[in-house]
Scaffold this motif. Structure first.
Motif, PDB file in Angstrom:
ATOM      1  N   MET A  45      20.551  64.471 113.514  1.00 42.28           N
ATOM      2  CA  MET A  45      21.746  64.436 114.360  1.00 42.28           C
ATOM      3  C   MET A  45      22.296  65.853 114.534  1.00 42.28           C
ATOM      4  SD  MET A  45      23.679  61.056 112.792  1.00 42.28           S
ATOM      5  CE  MET A  45      25.033  61.115 113.943  1.00 42.28           C
ATOM      6  N   ASN A  46      22.691  66.172 115.770  1.00 47.21           N
ATOM      7  CA  ASN A  46      23.321  67.468 116.003  1.00 47.21           C
ATOM      8  C   ASN A  46      24.822  67.366 115.751  1.00 47.21           C
ATOM      9  OD1 ASN A  46      24.577  66.389 118.357  1.00 47.21           O
ATOM     10  ND2 ASN A  46      22.713  66.806 119.542  1.00 47.21           N
ATOM     11  N   ILE A  47      25.532  68.466 115.944  1.00 42.58           N
ATOM     12  CA  ILE A  47      26.953  68.513 115.600  1.00 42.58           C
ATOM     13  C   ILE A  47      27.775  67.526 116.421  1.00 42.58           C
ATOM     14  CG2 ILE A  47      27.360  70.430 117.197  1.00 42.58           C
ATOM     15  CD1 ILE A  47      29.135  69.828 113.828  1.00 42.58           C
ATOM     16  N   MET A  48      27.427  67.367 117.700  1.00 44.93           N
ATOM     17  CA  MET A  48      28.174  66.437 118.553  1.00 44.93           C
ATOM     18  C   MET A  48      27.957  64.997 118.121  1.00 44.93           C
ATOM     19  SD  MET A  48      29.911  68.344 120.428  1.00 44.93           S
ATOM     20  CE  MET A  48      30.630  67.030 121.409  1.00 44.93           C
ATOM     21  N   GLU A  49      26.752  64.676 117.699  1.00 43.70           N
ATOM     22  CA  GLU A  49      26.466  63.312 117.223  1.00 43.70           C
ATOM     23  C   GLU A  49      27.217  63.029 115.922  1.00 43.70           C
ATOM     24  OE1 GLU A  49      21.964  62.547 118.974  1.00 43.70           O
ATOM     25  OE2 GLU A  49      22.230  63.698 117.125  1.00 43.70           O
ATOM     26  N   HIS A  50      27.304  64.047 115.063  1.00 42.04           N
ATOM     27  CA  HIS A  50      28.088  63.897 113.828  1.00 42.04           C
ATOM     28  C   HIS A  50      29.564  63.657 114.148  1.00 42.04           C
ATOM     29  CE1 HIS A  50      25.306  64.470 110.550  1.00 42.04           C
ATOM     30  NE2 HIS A  50      24.787  65.543 111.126  1.00 42.04           N
ATOM     31  N   LEU A  51      30.090  64.405 115.088  1.00 35.55           N
ATOM     32  CA  LEU A  51      31.497  64.235 115.465  1.00 35.55           C
ATOM     33  C   LEU A  51      31.744  62.862 116.087  1.00 35.55           C
ATOM     34  CD1 LEU A  51      32.266  67.774 116.958  1.00 35.55           C
ATOM     35  CD2 LEU A  51      33.077  66.829 114.782  1.00 35.55           C
ATOM     36  N   GLU A  52      30.788  62.389 116.885  1.00 34.01           N
ATOM     37  CA  GLU A  52      30.921  61.062 117.481  1.00 34.01           C
ATOM     38  C   GLU A  52      30.892  59.973 116.403  1.00 34.01           C
ATOM     39  OE1 GLU A  52      31.338  58.035 120.247  1.00 34.01           O
ATOM     40  OE2 GLU A  52      31.694  60.196 120.407  1.00 34.01           O
TER      41      GLU A  52
END
Length: 234
Positions: free
Chosen positions: A1-8
């Motif tokens: 997971m990239n940073i945006m997926e983690h934030l989501e």
């Protein structure tokens, strides 16, 4: 997971935790009058309100505390699920204890504040007021005072579970905790003195359990850390 997926993923879990709190709040509000009557069962006179909105505010405070107690294990579960992919299978099973541990320790802390600290401080305040004042408590002030004497201890008593979890994640270790002991004792002492009557007995009643909690946290961190080192060496 990239940073945006983690934030989501974090956003979804925050929303689910908030929804759990709101559901628990509504459920608590259904029985809030019964809870209120139980909390004031030892008083010989009714509490006073100064405005029509005070009733709702008091009920919301009471329901909010009960909703918080229900939401804590839900929040712990979502925190555990969020970090779960980064943990080994054994660490996942071990940190699963974090969920019921937080709930149990919060209830123990609340009970300590409500059964020991709150009546002790309230009695001291009544004795101070008896000679010169006619004490008349508003419901708003009374329950605000009660919450200040209980909820912080519910949160402070969760220290061992939080330390265990952070040690498992590698964020804390017993060496760091032992190194910070003097500073931690100083902070805990300030907290204890700030919320208790100005006498040495009251200070000891609150300070000693807080110091013991910190030492228990170090002990738990040591046990977890040793186990991690043993697994890494195998």
């Amino acid at each position: 997971m990239n940073i945006m997926e983690h934030l989501e993923e974090m956003r979804k879990r925050l929303i689910q935790t908030l929804l759990a709190f709101l559901v628990a709040m509504v459920a608590s509000f259904i029985y809030v009058r019964d809870i209120y009557q139980w909390l004031i069962r030892g008083m010989d006179k009714k509490l006073v309100i100064l405005g029509p909105s005070d009733v709702m505010w008091v009920y919301f405070m009471i329901a909010g505390v009960f909703a918080l107690a229900v939401t804590i294990p839900v929040a712990a579960y979502h925190i555990w699920k969020f970090v779960q992919p980064a943990l080994s299978e054994q660490a996942r099973r071990a940190t699963l204890l974090f969920i019921p541990g937080l709930a149990i320790l919060f209830l123990i802390g609340i009970s300590f504040g409500y059964l020991i600290l709150f009546p002790m401080v309230l009695s001291f305040m009544n004795q101070m007021a008896a000679a010169d004042f006619n004490a008349m408590y508003t419901a708003d002030k009374y329950f605000t005072f009660m919450i200040h004497m209980t909820v912080p201890f519910g949160l402070l008593f969760e220290m061992p579970a939080v330390v265990m979890f952070l040690t498992r994640l590698g964020i804390l270790n017993p060496h760091r905790l032992a190194k910070a002991r003097k500073l931690a004792y100083f902070v805990l002492l300030i907290v204890a003195v700030a919320i208790t009557p100005p006498d040495i007995l009251s200070d000891l009643v609150v300070t000693v359990p807080l110091f013991l909690l910190y030492e228990i946290s170090i002990g738990i961190s040591k046990a977890v850390y040793r186990k991690q080192l043993k697994l890494q060496s195998e």
